[in-house]
Write a protein that holds these residues in place. Structure first.
Motif, PDB file in Angstrom:
ATOM      1  N   GLU A  17       0.828  -1.203   0.000  1.00 16.91           N
ATOM      2  CA  GLU A  17       0.000   0.000   0.000  1.00 16.91           C
ATOM      3  C   GLU A  17       0.864   1.255   0.000  1.00 16.91           C
ATOM      4  OE1 GLU A  17      -3.250   0.186  -0.486  1.00 16.91           O
ATOM      5  OE2 GLU A  17      -3.143  -1.997  -0.751  1.00 16.91           O
ATOM      6  N   LYS A  20       2.185   1.849  -3.507  1.00 24.40           N
ATOM      7  CA  LYS A  20       1.168   2.418  -4.398  1.00 24.40           C
ATOM      8  C   LYS A  20       0.875   3.879  -4.042  1.00 24.40           C
ATOM      9  CE  LYS A  20      -1.868  -0.927  -3.818  1.00 24.40           C
ATOM     10  NZ  LYS A  20      -3.101  -1.752  -4.016  1.00 24.40           N
ATOM     11  N   THR A  21       0.944   4.215  -2.763  1.00 26.43           N
ATOM     12  CA  THR A  21       0.747   5.606  -2.359  1.00 26.43           C
ATOM     13  C   THR A  21       1.835   6.491  -2.954  1.00 26.43           C
ATOM     14  OG1 THR A  21      -0.334   4.960  -0.291  1.00 26.43           O
ATOM     15  CG2 THR A  21       0.626   7.175  -0.383  1.00 26.43           C
ATOM     16  N   THR A  24       1.076   7.246  -6.531  1.00 25.80           N
ATOM     17  CA  THR A  24       0.057   8.289  -6.675  1.00 25.80           C
ATOM     18  C   THR A  24       0.646   9.674  -6.429  1.00 25.80           C
ATOM     19  OG1 THR A  24      -1.689   6.757  -5.988  1.00 25.80           O
ATOM     20  CG2 THR A  24      -2.171   9.112  -5.837  1.00 25.80           C
ATOM     21  N   GLU A  55      -3.628   3.584 -12.064  1.00 25.10           N
ATOM     22  CA  GLU A  55      -4.967   3.099 -11.746  1.00 25.10           C
ATOM     23  C   GLU A  55      -4.864   1.833 -10.906  1.00 25.10           C
ATOM     24  OE1 GLU A  55      -7.787   4.537 -12.443  1.00 25.10           O
ATOM     25  OE2 GLU A  55      -6.949   6.180 -13.640  1.00 25.10           O
ATOM     26  N   ASP A  56      -5.614   1.796  -9.810  1.00 18.33           N
ATOM     27  CA  ASP A  56      -5.568   0.632  -8.929  1.00 18.33           C
ATOM     28  C   ASP A  56      -6.200  -0.577  -9.632  1.00 18.33           C
ATOM     29  OD1 ASP A  56      -4.870  -0.674  -6.627  1.00 18.33           O
ATOM     30  OD2 ASP A  56      -6.723  -0.181  -5.560  1.00 18.33           O
ATOM     31  N   SER A  57      -5.497  -1.690  -9.624  1.00 20.22           N
ATOM     32  CA  SER A  57      -5.994  -2.910 -10.265  1.00 20.22           C
ATOM     33  C   SER A  57      -5.199  -4.099  -9.769  1.00 20.22           C
ATOM     34  CB  SER A  57      -5.868  -2.816 -11.802  1.00 20.22           C
ATOM     35  OG  SER A  57      -4.496  -2.785 -12.180  1.00 20.22           O
ATOM     36  N   ARG A  60      -1.875  -4.107 -11.504  1.00 20.79           N
ATOM     37  CA  ARG A  60      -0.886  -3.192 -10.934  1.00 20.79           C
ATOM     38  C   ARG A  60      -0.256  -3.797  -9.678  1.00 20.79           C
ATOM     39  NH1 ARG A  60      -1.443   2.961  -8.537  1.00 20.79           N
ATOM     40  NH2 ARG A  60      -2.701   1.880  -6.969  1.00 20.79           N
ATOM     41  N   ASP A  61      -1.052  -4.485  -8.866  1.00 16.10           N
ATOM     42  CA  ASP A  61      -0.496  -5.150  -7.684  1.00 16.10           C
ATOM     43  C   ASP A  61       0.559  -6.184  -8.083  1.00 16.10           C
ATOM     44  OD1 ASP A  61      -2.122  -3.639  -6.108  1.00 16.10           O
ATOM     45  OD2 ASP A  61      -3.440  -5.278  -5.483  1.00 16.10           O
TER      46      ASP A  61
END
Length: 497
Positions: A17, A20-21, A24, A55-57, A60-61
């Motif tokens: 997380e 990913k932050t 962004t 884009e969250d997906s 992407r993870d």
């Protein structure tokens, strides 16, 4: 926990997380550094391997976790690796690879060839075919760009499959490779390739096979793996020239191997049989009553060493009712022993793998033989498929007939680097019913493929049909001369035993 999607502990989830932050928060800075300008009033997003990183997906993870696993979930190091990868891709001009043309000789040294049993792309590298004066005549830059194009092509296949598989299988073939006087350009290319892939394609490798390795490979292996991290080295499988087929077939279906390794046709609908044939034993498949001009067609691959193969004409017709004797099975069926009076019409010869056809000269009952009686200690695992069809339904190019018969046979040499494979159409004659309880511990497996490759005997033996393999060159290895294989010498037979 493994660190793969769906298998994360609380700390790993937290680090993901945070990764990913940062994406962004840094997206505008990343866009600027990558030269992503406004397009139709919309900013271009940061994209890696077709995945939108803004884009969250689930996809992407998958990409983020590759960088995190590569750096043991250390956030700073993982994110720095990600940013350096993006910068390298811009500098290397990855986008131009899709339109870049490479010389034809690259097709001989590597290709993406179908998939493993779980749907991963399989990359084959034929190091025996590298002519250093040709490949490296202008240095190693073009070779590196070709390798990257090959990687991007395999990743495009993963992306096209929705990332249901997220890594690939690599096979390095070292047949006839010499360590003597290794060219410095080869060493440079190897060193730079390993470093480039390790830095910019993290966690893309499921496993890597080193096959046909020479006896001195320990030194060579140490050189190549010195530049790989411990995580990567654990995925390496080193195979000798007598065992590599067994190792490959654990993970790759026989229909998905190149023909030069005994790969079978994808056109044939008949299922592939697998038989374990004990030492000093044989498997005989009764094909039933055949008419003149019918064709017997076969494919087989022995997992290790080789297996004898031939065709017999039975002295007596098939019994009209079932019998308890495994020596005279109901047609069609299987047995171990040659019945008295049977005549060998295609002489037994030893092959590692083989594909071909035999035209019936005289009506009668015929038997397909896989013979291991010459082996004193070694049992053999053999994947095979045999069928009977009408001669006119798919004519086969004639070859020299054996001196002992007047019939025509077409076989491939197991020693040839790219044996041709005969496509076997579906027929109404079945040859896979087992009637003998003691018939060589036989098991059956259905082989299904999404892709279909037609390999006629008059065309190159290897062709790939992956719709996404358009950016990297694929190989068409010329087919071997269709001829009758010369049986092994007595000295070679003793060596195998």
């Amino acid at each position: 926990m493994s660190g793969f999607p769906g298998d994360l502990n609380d700390d790993q989830k937290k680090t993901l997380e945070e990764f990913k932050t940062r994406l962004t928060n840094d997206k505008n800075d990343l866009r600027t550094k990558l030269g992503l300008t406004e397009d139709n009033n919309n900013n271009k997003h940061v994209v890696l391997w077709t995945v939108d990183m803004e884009e969250d997906s689930a996809q992407r993870d998958i990409v983020c976790l590759k960088f995190l696993r590569a750096r043991d979930f250390k956030l700073e190091q993982s994110y720095e690796m990600f940013k350096k990868c993006l910068a390298w891709r811009k500098e290397f001009n990855i986008e131009s690879l899709s339109s870049e043309q490479f010389p034809d000789y690259y097709a001989k040294i590597g290709e993406i060839y179908r998939t493993d049993k779980e749907g991963r792309p399989v990359m084959f590298n034929y190091y025996c075919n590298i002519d250093v004066d040709t490949v490296f005549k202008d240095g190693v830059t073009q070779f590196l760009r070709w390798k990257v194009a090959q990687m991007e092509s395999a990743i495009a296949q993963l992306a096209a499959g929705g990332w249901s598989q997220e890594n690939m299988v690599v096979v390095h073939d070292y047949k006839d490779v010499s360590m003597l006087g290794m060219d410095k350009r080869t060493k440079q290319a190897s060193r730079e390739t390993i470093q480039l892939l390790q830095d910019n394609y993290p966690e893309m490798l499921a496993r890597k096979f080193f096959i046909n390795v020479p006896w001195f490979f320990e030194k060579l292996y140490g050189f190549f793996t010195a530049f790989s991290n411990e995580r990567t080295r654990k995925k390496f499988i080193v195979c000798g020239n007598k065992t590599y087929r067994k190792e490959l077939l654990q993970f790759i279906d026989a229909e998905s191997l190149p023909t030069k390794y005994g790969g079978m046709s994808t056109e044939e609908s008949n299922k592939i049989e697998c038989a374990i044939i004990k030492a000093k034993d044989a498997l005989r498949v009764d094909l039933g009553e055949l008419q003149s001009e019918q064709m017997i067609e076969w494919e087989f691959i022995c997992e290790s060493m080789d297996i004898g193969f031939g065709i017999e004409k039975a002295a007596n017709p098939a019994p009209s009712s079932p019998t308890s004797s495994s020596d005279t099975p109901t047609s069609p069926g299987k047995s171990r022993k040659q019945a008295a009076g049977n005549v060998t019409v295609l002489d037994i010869a030893q092959h590692e793998y083989n594909a071909g056809s035999y035209k019936v000269d005289e009506a009668g009952r015929y038997i397909f033989v896989l013979d291991n009686t010459y082996s004193i200690f070694n049992k053999k695992s053999v994947h095979y498929r045999v069928a009977v069809k009408e001669h006119d339904s798919n004519p086969v190019a004639p070859a020299a007939a054996p001196s002992t018969t007047s019939t025509t046979t077409t076989t491939t040499q197991s020693s040839d680097p790219a044996p041709s494979t005969t496509t076997i159409p579906e027929t109404s004659t079945t040859t896979t019913t087992t009637t003998a309880a003691d018939a060589a511990e036989t098991t059956t497996s259905n082989q299904t493929k999404e892709e279909t490759t037609t390999v006629p005997s008059s065309t190159p033996a290897e062709a790939t049909t992956e719709p996404t393999t358009t950016e990297a060159p694929t190989s068409e290895v010329p087919s071997a001369t269709v001829t009758e294989e010369v049986p092994k010498t007595e000295e070679e037979t003793k060596s195998e035993q």
